[in-house]
Design an enzyme around this catalytic site. Structure first.
Site, PDB file in Angstrom:
ATOM      1  N   HIS A 226      26.564 -24.286  -4.890  1.00 31.45           N
ATOM      2  CA  HIS A 226      27.842 -24.969  -4.666  1.00 31.45           C
ATOM      3  C   HIS A 226      29.003 -24.017  -4.982  1.00 31.45           C
ATOM      4  CE1 HIS A 226      29.963 -28.715  -3.665  1.00 31.45           C
ATOM      5  NE2 HIS A 226      30.936 -28.090  -4.277  1.00 31.45           N
TER       6      HIS A 226
ATOM      7  N   HIS B 216      27.711 -27.371   7.415  1.00 30.60           N
ATOM      8  CA  HIS B 216      29.059 -27.172   7.954  1.00 30.60           C
ATOM      9  C   HIS B 216      29.058 -26.872   9.445  1.00 30.60           C
ATOM     10  CE1 HIS B 216      31.163 -27.741   4.233  1.00 30.60           C
ATOM     11  NE2 HIS B 216      30.258 -26.993   3.637  1.00 30.60           N
TER      12      HIS B 216
ATOM     13  N   ARG C 234      27.601 -38.278   8.357  1.00 32.46           N
ATOM     14  CA  ARG C 234      28.878 -37.705   8.799  1.00 32.46           C
ATOM     15  C   ARG C 234      28.721 -36.306   9.390  1.00 32.46           C
ATOM     16  NH1 ARG C 234      31.845 -36.708   3.135  1.00 32.46           N
ATOM     17  NH2 ARG C 234      31.533 -38.933   3.090  1.00 32.46           N
TER      18      ARG C 234
ATOM     19  N   ARG D  62      23.144 -37.317   5.093  1.00 33.51           N
ATOM     20  CA  ARG D  62      23.904 -38.283   4.290  1.00 33.51           C
ATOM     21  C   ARG D  62      23.694 -39.679   4.826  1.00 33.51           C
ATOM     22  NH1 ARG D  62      28.370 -35.471   1.286  1.00 33.51           N
ATOM     23  NH2 ARG D  62      28.913 -37.573   0.701  1.00 33.51           N
TER      24      ARG D  62
ATOM     25  N   HIS E  94      21.634 -31.580   4.593  1.00 30.22           N
ATOM     26  CA  HIS E  94      21.864 -32.826   3.847  1.00 30.22           C
ATOM     27  C   HIS E  94      21.998 -33.966   4.849  1.00 30.22           C
ATOM     28  CE1 HIS E  94      24.600 -34.863   0.554  1.00 30.22           C
ATOM     29  NE2 HIS E  94      23.651 -35.658   0.981  1.00 30.22           N
TER      30      HIS E  94
ATOM     31  N   GLU F 285      18.578 -27.767  -9.580  1.00 33.88           N
ATOM     32  CA  GLU F 285      19.565 -26.872  -8.966  1.00 33.88           C
ATOM     33  C   GLU F 285      20.818 -26.977  -9.811  1.00 33.88           C
ATOM     34  OE1 GLU F 285      20.024 -26.754  -4.711  1.00 33.88           O
ATOM     35  OE2 GLU F 285      22.162 -26.292  -4.900  1.00 33.88           O
TER      36      GLU F 285
ATOM     37  N   ASN G  35      22.617 -23.259   3.719  1.00 37.67           N
ATOM     38  CA  ASN G  35      22.973 -24.660   3.974  1.00 37.67           C
ATOM     39  C   ASN G  35      23.781 -24.717   5.272  1.00 37.67           C
ATOM     40  OD1 ASN G  35      24.602 -27.042   4.024  1.00 37.67           O
ATOM     41  ND2 ASN G  35      24.076 -27.418   1.893  1.00 37.67           N
TER      42      ASN G  35
HETATM   43  N1  PXP Z   1      23.774 -27.135  -3.237  1.00 35.61           N
HETATM   44  C1  PXP Z   1      24.025 -28.456  -3.092  1.00 35.61           C
HETATM   45  C2  PXP Z   1      23.187 -29.417  -3.853  1.00 35.61           C
HETATM   46  C3  PXP Z   1      25.049 -28.905  -2.235  1.00 35.61           C
HETATM   47  O1  PXP Z   1      25.287 -30.228  -2.103  1.00 35.61           O
HETATM   48  C4  PXP Z   1      25.780 -27.965  -1.499  1.00 35.61           C
HETATM   49  C5  PXP Z   1      26.813 -28.401  -0.513  1.00 35.61           C
HETATM   50  O2  PXP Z   1      27.706 -29.236  -0.985  1.00 35.61           O
HETATM   51  C6  PXP Z   1      25.488 -26.604  -1.694  1.00 35.61           C
HETATM   52  C7  PXP Z   1      24.479 -26.226  -2.559  1.00 35.61           C
HETATM   53  C8  PXP Z   1      26.236 -25.548  -0.936  1.00 35.61           C
HETATM   54  O3  PXP Z   1      27.558 -25.526  -1.324  1.00 35.61           O
HETATM   55  P1  PXP Z   1      28.580 -24.625  -0.526  1.00 35.61           P
HETATM   56  O4  PXP Z   1      28.692 -25.188   0.848  1.00 35.61           O
HETATM   57  O5  PXP Z   1      29.826 -24.709  -1.321  1.00 35.61           O
HETATM   58  O6  PXP Z   1      27.987 -23.235  -0.499  1.00 35.61           O
END
Ligand code: PXP
Length: 249
Positions: free
Chosen positions: A200, A10, A53, A49, A47, A155, A7
């Site tokens: 997550h 960030h 953001r 949004r 993502h 998920e 992901n």
């Molecule tokens: N899966 C989903 C559905 C998410 O929304 C996120 C990010 O918030 C993640 C995985 C990845 O989470 P993290 O950044 O804490 O690894």
């Protein structure tokens, strides 16, 4: 083999901290996708949004051009974003709840309360050749409802497990309970014909425990990989996570 979806939100968060409103800036999330794939990631998650953001529309379209593995578009189930996803055609969308105040996605979807709307979106995506994953807590009722929507994947939200895991001794028993919930949830989902991803809050410390959860197809990990990348580089951060997934560290 258990797969890794990186992901890259960030990376965009960091760019927006300095370059919000500009048409370019560093660090570039598209470059992060390239490096992650070259390091062996099995998929890229971003993502888009509603409030834009972090990821911007231009990022998502560029990602669609360059991602060679699987593009997983995380999104809210709203008409604007659904229409965009149908045009973009990622391999898969992960439907998540969106609350404006949260820093990142916090809770899972309430599929029970939103079953009709989610079923409609699953049908639209299926007709467009896009798979759907529903981001939910490991809760029996949510899993049953997810199976009825026609989504191919769930998920499982690993946030409660990760949070308990990070607490000293007092959290360890809670982490074990949360891990058992994930195991039970994965078994139930598999029995209902759903494929199971999870994510997550997963990181280099808690990930080995996740190997106890059966039937997992892919883990989606962002914050921890991008954080480690600040010190060792993204290529190494992804390779280290892949080694952990394979049980080699
Ligand atoms: N899966 C989903 C559905 C998410 O929304 C996120 C990010 O918030 C993640 C995985 C990845 O989470 P993290 O950044 O804490 O690894």
């Amino acid at each position: 083999m258990l797969k890794l979806g990186v992901n890259i939100d960030h990376v965009a968060t960091l760019r927006e901290a300095r370059y919000r409103g500009r048409l370019a800036g560093e660090p570039c999330p598209v470059e992060a996708a390239r490096i992650s794939e070259a390091a062996g990631a099995h998929g890229i998650t971003a993502h888009l949004r509603e409030d834009r953001r972090h990821m911007q529309d231009r990022d998502i379209w560029k990602l669609r051009e360059i991602v060679k593995t699987r593009l997983n578009l995380e999104m809210a189930n709203t008409p604007e974003i659904v229409a965009l996803a149908l045009k973009l055609k990622p391999e898969i969308v992960c439907l998540v709840p969106e609350r404006r105040q949260e820093v990142t996605t916090e809770g899972g979807l309430d599929v029970v309360a939103n079953e009709k709307a989610l079923t409609e979106t699953c049908k639209k995506m299926r007709d467009a050749g896009i798979e759907v994953s529903l981001f939910i807590a490991p809760d029996a009722k949510q899993i049953e409802a997810s199976a009825r929507t026609g989504a191919q994947f769930i998920e499982l939200h690993t946030g409660s497990f990760a949070e308990a895991f990070s607490k000293a001794e007092s959290g360890k028993r809670k982490a074990e309970t949360e891990l058992e919930r994930l195991i039970t949830g994965a078994e139930q989902a598999h029995a209902l014909g759903l494929k199971v991803n999870a994510g997550h809050g997963l990181n280099y410390e808690n990930l080995p425990a996740m190997r106890r959860v059966p039937h997992l197809v892919e883990l989606n990990i962002g914050h921890s990989i991008i954080s480690r990348a600040v010190f060792v580089g993204l290529d190494k951060a992804v390779r280290e996570m892949l080694a952990l997934l394979r049980g080699k560290r």
